[in-house]
Every structure is written in C-alpha cells, then in structure tokens.
Design a protein around this motif. Structure first.
Motif, PDB file in Angstrom:
ATOM      1  N   VAL A 153       0.860  -1.187   0.000  1.00  0.00           N
ATOM      2  CA  VAL A 153       0.000   0.000   0.000  1.00  0.00           C
ATOM      3  C   VAL A 153       0.892   1.231   0.000  1.00  0.00           C
ATOM      4  O   VAL A 153       1.892   1.269   0.731  1.00  0.00           O
ATOM      5  N   ALA A 154       0.570   2.207  -0.816  1.00  0.00           N
ATOM      6  CA  ALA A 154       1.366   3.438  -0.841  1.00  0.00           C
ATOM      7  C   ALA A 154       0.511   4.625  -1.252  1.00  0.00           C
ATOM      8  O   ALA A 154      -0.400   4.494  -2.075  1.00  0.00           O
ATOM      9  N   VAL A 155       0.851   5.764  -0.665  1.00  0.00           N
ATOM     10  CA  VAL A 155       0.196   7.029  -1.012  1.00  0.00           C
ATOM     11  C   VAL A 155       0.819   7.574  -2.287  1.00  0.00           C
ATOM     12  O   VAL A 155       2.036   7.637  -2.419  1.00  0.00           O
ATOM     13  N   ASN A 156      -0.046   7.975  -3.196  1.00  0.00           N
ATOM     14  CA  ASN A 156       0.358   8.687  -4.407  1.00  0.00           C
ATOM     15  C   ASN A 156      -0.104  10.125  -4.201  1.00  0.00           C
ATOM     16  O   ASN A 156      -1.293  10.395  -4.107  1.00  0.00           O
ATOM     17  N   GLN A 157       0.861  11.040  -4.045  1.00  0.00           N
ATOM     18  CA  GLN A 157       0.492  12.435  -3.792  1.00  0.00           C
ATOM     19  C   GLN A 157       1.203  13.349  -4.789  1.00  0.00           C
ATOM     20  O   GLN A 157       2.426  13.299  -4.926  1.00  0.00           O
ATOM     21  N   CYS A 158       0.431  14.194  -5.436  1.00  0.00           N
ATOM     22  CA  CYS A 158       0.995  15.188  -6.354  1.00  0.00           C
ATOM     23  C   CYS A 158       1.874  16.166  -5.566  1.00  0.00           C
ATOM     24  O   CYS A 158       1.524  16.554  -4.449  1.00  0.00           O
ATOM     25  N   SER A 159       2.991  16.549  -6.170  1.00  0.00           N
ATOM     26  CA  SER A 159       3.889  17.536  -5.553  1.00  0.00           C
ATOM     27  C   SER A 159       3.138  18.812  -5.197  1.00  0.00           C
ATOM     28  O   SER A 159       3.482  19.492  -4.238  1.00  0.00           O
ATOM     29  N   GLY A 160       2.127  19.127  -6.003  1.00  0.00           N
ATOM     30  CA  GLY A 160       1.383  20.380  -5.817  1.00  0.00           C
ATOM     31  C   GLY A 160       0.088  20.192  -5.049  1.00  0.00           C
ATOM     32  O   GLY A 160      -0.778  21.077  -5.069  1.00  0.00           O
ATOM     33  N   ASN A 161      -0.056  19.047  -4.358  1.00  0.00           N
ATOM     34  CA  ASN A 161      -1.277  18.865  -3.562  1.00  0.00           C
ATOM     35  C   ASN A 161      -1.426  20.034  -2.584  1.00  0.00           C
ATOM     36  O   ASN A 161      -0.439  20.455  -1.970  1.00  0.00           O
ATOM     37  N   SER A 162      -2.655  20.560  -2.482  1.00  0.00           N
ATOM     38  CA  SER A 162      -2.981  21.685  -1.573  1.00  0.00           C
ATOM     39  C   SER A 162      -2.398  23.020  -2.040  1.00  0.00           C
ATOM     40  O   SER A 162      -2.421  23.992  -1.285  1.00  0.00           O
ATOM     41  N   ARG A 163      -1.891  23.092  -3.290  1.00  0.00           N
ATOM     42  CA  ARG A 163      -1.272  24.339  -3.752  1.00  0.00           C
ATOM     43  C   ARG A 163      -2.225  25.535  -3.667  1.00  0.00           C
ATOM     44  O   ARG A 163      -1.811  26.656  -3.395  1.00  0.00           O
ATOM     45  N   GLY A 164      -3.518  25.278  -3.900  1.00  0.00           N
ATOM     46  CA  GLY A 164      -4.497  26.374  -3.880  1.00  0.00           C
ATOM     47  C   GLY A 164      -4.573  27.073  -2.536  1.00  0.00           C
ATOM     48  O   GLY A 164      -5.090  28.181  -2.431  1.00  0.00           O
ATOM     49  N   LEU A 165      -4.062  26.417  -1.490  1.00  0.00           N
ATOM     50  CA  LEU A 165      -4.107  27.013  -0.149  1.00  0.00           C
ATOM     51  C   LEU A 165      -2.865  27.845   0.151  1.00  0.00           C
ATOM     52  O   LEU A 165      -2.783  28.466   1.222  1.00  0.00           O
ATOM     53  N   PHE A 166      -1.897  27.859  -0.752  1.00  0.00           N
ATOM     54  CA  PHE A 166      -0.674  28.630  -0.495  1.00  0.00           C
ATOM     55  C   PHE A 166      -1.014  30.115  -0.353  1.00  0.00           C
ATOM     56  O   PHE A 166      -1.756  30.674  -1.153  1.00  0.00           O
ATOM     57  N   ALA A 167      -0.458  30.735   0.679  1.00  0.00           N
ATOM     58  CA  ALA A 167      -0.648  32.169   0.904  1.00  0.00           C
ATOM     59  C   ALA A 167       0.723  32.772   1.209  1.00  0.00           C
ATOM     60  O   ALA A 167       1.345  32.344   2.183  1.00  0.00           O
ATOM     61  N   PRO A 168       1.220  33.758   0.426  1.00  0.00           N
ATOM     62  CA  PRO A 168       0.590  34.268  -0.798  1.00  0.00           C
ATOM     63  C   PRO A 168       0.469  33.185  -1.867  1.00  0.00           C
ATOM     64  O   PRO A 168       1.242  32.240  -1.888  1.00  0.00           O
ATOM     65  N   SER A 169      -0.530  33.369  -2.755  1.00  0.00           N
ATOM     66  CA  SER A 169      -0.817  32.320  -3.724  1.00  0.00           C
ATOM     67  C   SER A 169       0.259  32.266  -4.800  1.00  0.00           C
ATOM     68  O   SER A 169       1.011  33.215  -5.009  1.00  0.00           O
ATOM     69  N   VAL A 170       0.339  31.118  -5.454  1.00  0.00           N
ATOM     70  CA  VAL A 170       1.379  30.857  -6.452  1.00  0.00           C
ATOM     71  C   VAL A 170       0.703  30.341  -7.720  1.00  0.00           C
ATOM     72  O   VAL A 170      -0.457  29.920  -7.680  1.00  0.00           O
ATOM     73  N   ALA A 171       1.435  30.371  -8.839  1.00  0.00           N
ATOM     74  CA  ALA A 171       0.885  29.886 -10.108  1.00  0.00           C
ATOM     75  C   ALA A 171       0.833  28.363 -10.098  1.00  0.00           C
ATOM     76  O   ALA A 171       1.632  27.704  -9.435  1.00  0.00           O
ATOM     77  N   GLY A 172      -0.106  27.796 -10.875  1.00  0.00           N
ATOM     78  CA  GLY A 172      -0.202  26.334 -10.997  1.00  0.00           C
ATOM     79  C   GLY A 172      -1.594  25.852 -10.641  1.00  0.00           C
ATOM     80  O   GLY A 172      -2.429  26.626 -10.172  1.00  0.00           O
TER      81      GLY A 172
END
Ligand SMILES: Nc1nc2c(c(=O)[nH]1)N[C@H]1C(S)=C(S)[C@@H](COP(=O)(O)O)O[C@H]1N2
Ligand SMILES: [Mo]
Length: 411
Positions: free
Chosen positions: A133-152
């Motif tokens: 069993v293994a987690v597959n997680q995108c490098s950019g998971n939760s990116r929309g929550l970045f403050a200040p926000s970033v592109a992507g």
C-alpha cells in the motif's frame, strides 16, 4: 510487505483496456453540484463531475488535460481510495483513449546489455509479484491554499490517493535487460505525448540505485483491479515515499542513461528550495534548488469542514488521515488551544510505512469559535512544522493544518 493476492486473475488485469471519449463529456458538466475548496482569497467553487470514464463523482479542476480532485469525504470513508474516485493529473492532453493489452509492449533500452520488449503476459507470469500500500500524492497537492498564492493547478487537499499496488520489481525487469556498468539514471516515458511539437514529452528519471532498490514497482493493478485508464492503464511506475511526479503512467519506455538526465521535467520543472520542507520566506524567488523527491509528513481532519457548527461542551469525535511521507506514522497529536498543548490521537490499522493511517480523537469544544489542529510525526522523528511552509512552485505543503469550528447550543 510482499503478499500474494489470489483475487487478481489474469483475466481481470487484461480486460477493460479501452474506454471511450476521454473527458469529452457525455453529460452536461455544469448541471452538476458545486463544491467549495475553501481556498483563501480567490474563487474556489468547483463543479463536481461524473463525466470521466471509469470515474465516479470528482471535483473538476480542468477538462483537458484532465485534472480531477478527490473530494475530502472520500478520505473520511475509505483508507484505501477507491479507483473510481482516485484523483487524476496529466500534463499533456494527448492521451490514448484506449490501450490494446494484447499488442502493448514495455521497451527497455539504452545503457543495457540487450534491448528487451515485454508483453503484459511476460510481466504477469515471468516475474515475482509484489504488493504494498502506498500514497500517491501530487507535488502540488494543496497548492491552492498557499498564501501568498502561487501559479499552478489550484488543488485543495485531494490531489492524493492511497492504494494497494500490485506488480513487479523494477529491479527484476532491469536485470532482464542487464544494466551496464556506468549507468547513472533510469528514465521513464509513457504513451502520452506533448500536444505541440516542440513541447517536451513528459519523462522522469530515478538514480540507478534507487531504481534498483527492490521497492520501486512496475504496477499492473491498483486495489485488486487493472489500473483505470486515467491512472495509467496498463502499467505505471510506483515510487513509494516519493511524490507522484515520478510515478509515470502508461509506462511504455524505460531507458538506462550513462549520464544524469537533464531533460526539462528533471532539470527545470519540479524544483524545490534545498531547505527542510522546501520552505523559503514567502515571496522568495531565488534560492538553491533541487529536484523534488521524498514526501514529508502530513495529517488532515476529514470528518469536519471549515466553519462547521458543533455542540459546545459535548464530546466531539474527530477523525482524519495521516502519512509519514517516506516512512511510517509514529504519532498524530491534536491541539484545540493554538498549539499550546497537544493530545495523542488513536491510530487505525497499520497498512505499512507508505500507507495513509487513520487517526481518531475525542475532544470537547467550549462555546465560541475554535480551531482544531493536527500534527503528524513520522517514524524518522520528523514532525509537521507549526508555521506553514512556502515556496513559489506551491510544492510540498506540509505545515500543520487546522479546521475552524463554531461551537454553540446545537450542532
Ligand atoms: N505518463 C504520465 N505519467 C504521469 C504524469 C503525466 O503527465 N504523464 N503526471 C505525473 C504527475 S505530476 C502526477 S501528480 C501523477 C498523477 O497520478 P494519477 O493521475 O494516477 O493520480 O502522475 C504522474 N505520472
Ligand atoms: Mo503532480
């Protein structure tokens, strides 16, 4: 960690190779309900969609190439993410709408003794089967929550999934071709192609020792079934503990290189600050960089949504998911007083070091608005930082997450 799953028959792995109309929606998308991802300071309402082949209800981030996010409620219900609600991310829209299992070949070439072409039958019968069993997680998971926000891509927390992967050791397959002395990197390519001619095909590499560590897997099954087409049918690389940018889908080409891979996706894209948690002060653009690699611990409360009304003074059960990153979960702690004190949560079943782990804990909230925080510490002793990490790529979000609840007379 290696088990044999008798339920996996040759038949169910080689069937279902074709799906029609990739993302070319058959039903009106905009008739679907909406979900609010709660992204700070920006529009965050997204439509839910059931329009993608082999996929149930997903959050629509983008149609082409398909970017589909898993709703948080799915993580509350299942510790193994169902295949039909497992998130989807592709870089280029040029993805085959079907793959013929009988004529499919996996090719190994480059700095090897002999070029090898393997059929799916060869992989199913010619190599020892492994499973974990293994987690597959995108490098950019939760990116929309970045403050200040970033592109992507503006992901909420659902650009990840946990599955039981079955396949063969990459090492065993490389040994069939015979890796020559002086090999440096092993590069992986899939059946998807860049849309415009000069754009770089998606290719990722691992150092040869990593590729031969006996854990990296060429998977032909996910949760006991063939991979959904959008998750890489018929084969994908599984690199446990590493971000899923390395988990190349529709894997068809393996090239052993005698020099470091400097292709765009290794040398230019997916670069993070060379600091713990890839963290730099918000707004920093210039810093020593390195290719993203190992995941870091995270934990998320899954049974409460932001702003949820709860009963003041009454027992409140919270539950969530945690991951150690590149190792197991040692503990999860809960704080309801802004991090002044922490209480140890109960952990659910241990499905191995690379799996998600359930946590539960009973708390009581006094009347008023309160914040509940959870913090994971992994078996290497690394804890999630209290201050949220930041970098301009929006990668490796790892800081302690909170949920705000409003405790009153009634829930
Ligand atoms: N062939 C191919 N494999 C790929 C990609 C891609 O664009 N093409 N994207 C990678 C990235 S960045 C992610 S996050 C994962 C997503 O895996 P999933 O769609 O199965 O969830 O696939 C990885 N493998
Ligand atoms: Mo990704």
């Amino acid at each position: 960690m290696v088990h044999f799953n008798p339920a996996l028959s040759r038949r169910n792995l080689l069937a279902g190779a074709a799906v029609g109309g990739l993302g070319l929606a058959a039903q009106p998308l905009w008739a679907q309900t909406m979900v609010d991802l709660g992204l700070p300071g920006k529009p965050s309402r997204r439509p839910m969609t059931k329009a993608f082949p082999q996929k149930g209800e997903m959050i629509l981030q983008r149609m082409r190439p398909p970017l589909l996010e898993t709703p948080m409620a799915v993580f509350d219900r299942h510790i193994l993410t169902p295949n039909d609600q497992f998130y989807v991310r592709w870089h280029w829209a040029n993805i085959p709408e079907s793959v013929d299992a009988a004529s499919f070949r996996l090719k190994l070439h480059g700095h090897v003794e002999r070029t090898v072409e393997l059929t799916l039958n060869d992989l199913l019968h010619g190599f020892e089967r492994i499973e974990y069993v293994a987690v597959n997680q995108c490098s950019g998971n939760s990116r929309g929550l970045f403050a200040p926000s970033v592109a992507g891509a503006e992901w909420g927390h659902g650009a990840m999934g946990n599955a039981r992967w079955t396949g063969v050791r990459l090492r065993d397959v490389l040994d069939r071709a015979g890796v020559k002395a002086g090999a440096v990197d092993v590069r992986f390519g899939g059946l998807d192609e860049a849309v415009v001619g000069e754009a770089p095909k998606f290719l990722k590499s691992l150092a040869v020792d990593h590729a031969r560590d006996g854990e990296v897997m060429i998977a032909y099954a996910m949760n006991g079934e063939a991979l959904p087409l959008l998750n890489g049918f018929p084969l994908r690389l599984v690199v446990p503990g590493w971000y899923s940018t390395y988990w190349v889908k529709m894997l068809s080409d393996i090239e052993v290189l005698s020099a470091r891979d400097d292709n765009f996706w290794m040398a230019k894209a997916y670069q993070v600050p060379k600091t713990p948690f890839g963290d730099v002060p918000p707004g920093t653009v210039d810093f020593p960089k390195e290719a993203i690699s190992r995941m870091v611990p995270r934990s998320l409360i899954t049974n409460l949504v932001e702003g949820q009304k709860v009963m003041a003074g009454a027992p409140l059960m919270i539950s969530g998911i945690a991951m150690g990153g590149d190792c197991g979960v040692a503990r999860v702690e809960i704080s309801t007083d802004g991090g002044a004190t922490w209480q140890i949560a109960a952990l659910g079943e241990d499905l191995g070091p690379y799996s998600l782990r359930r946590f539960t804990h009973k708390i009581t909230m006094p009347a008023g608005t309160g914040r509940i925080a959870c913090r994971c510490t992994n078996t290497k002793g690394i804890s999630q930082p209290l201050a949220m990490n930041w970098n301009p790529g929006g990668y490796m979000r790892a800081g302690v997450e909170t949920v705000t609840v409003v405790a009153g007379e009634k829930a």
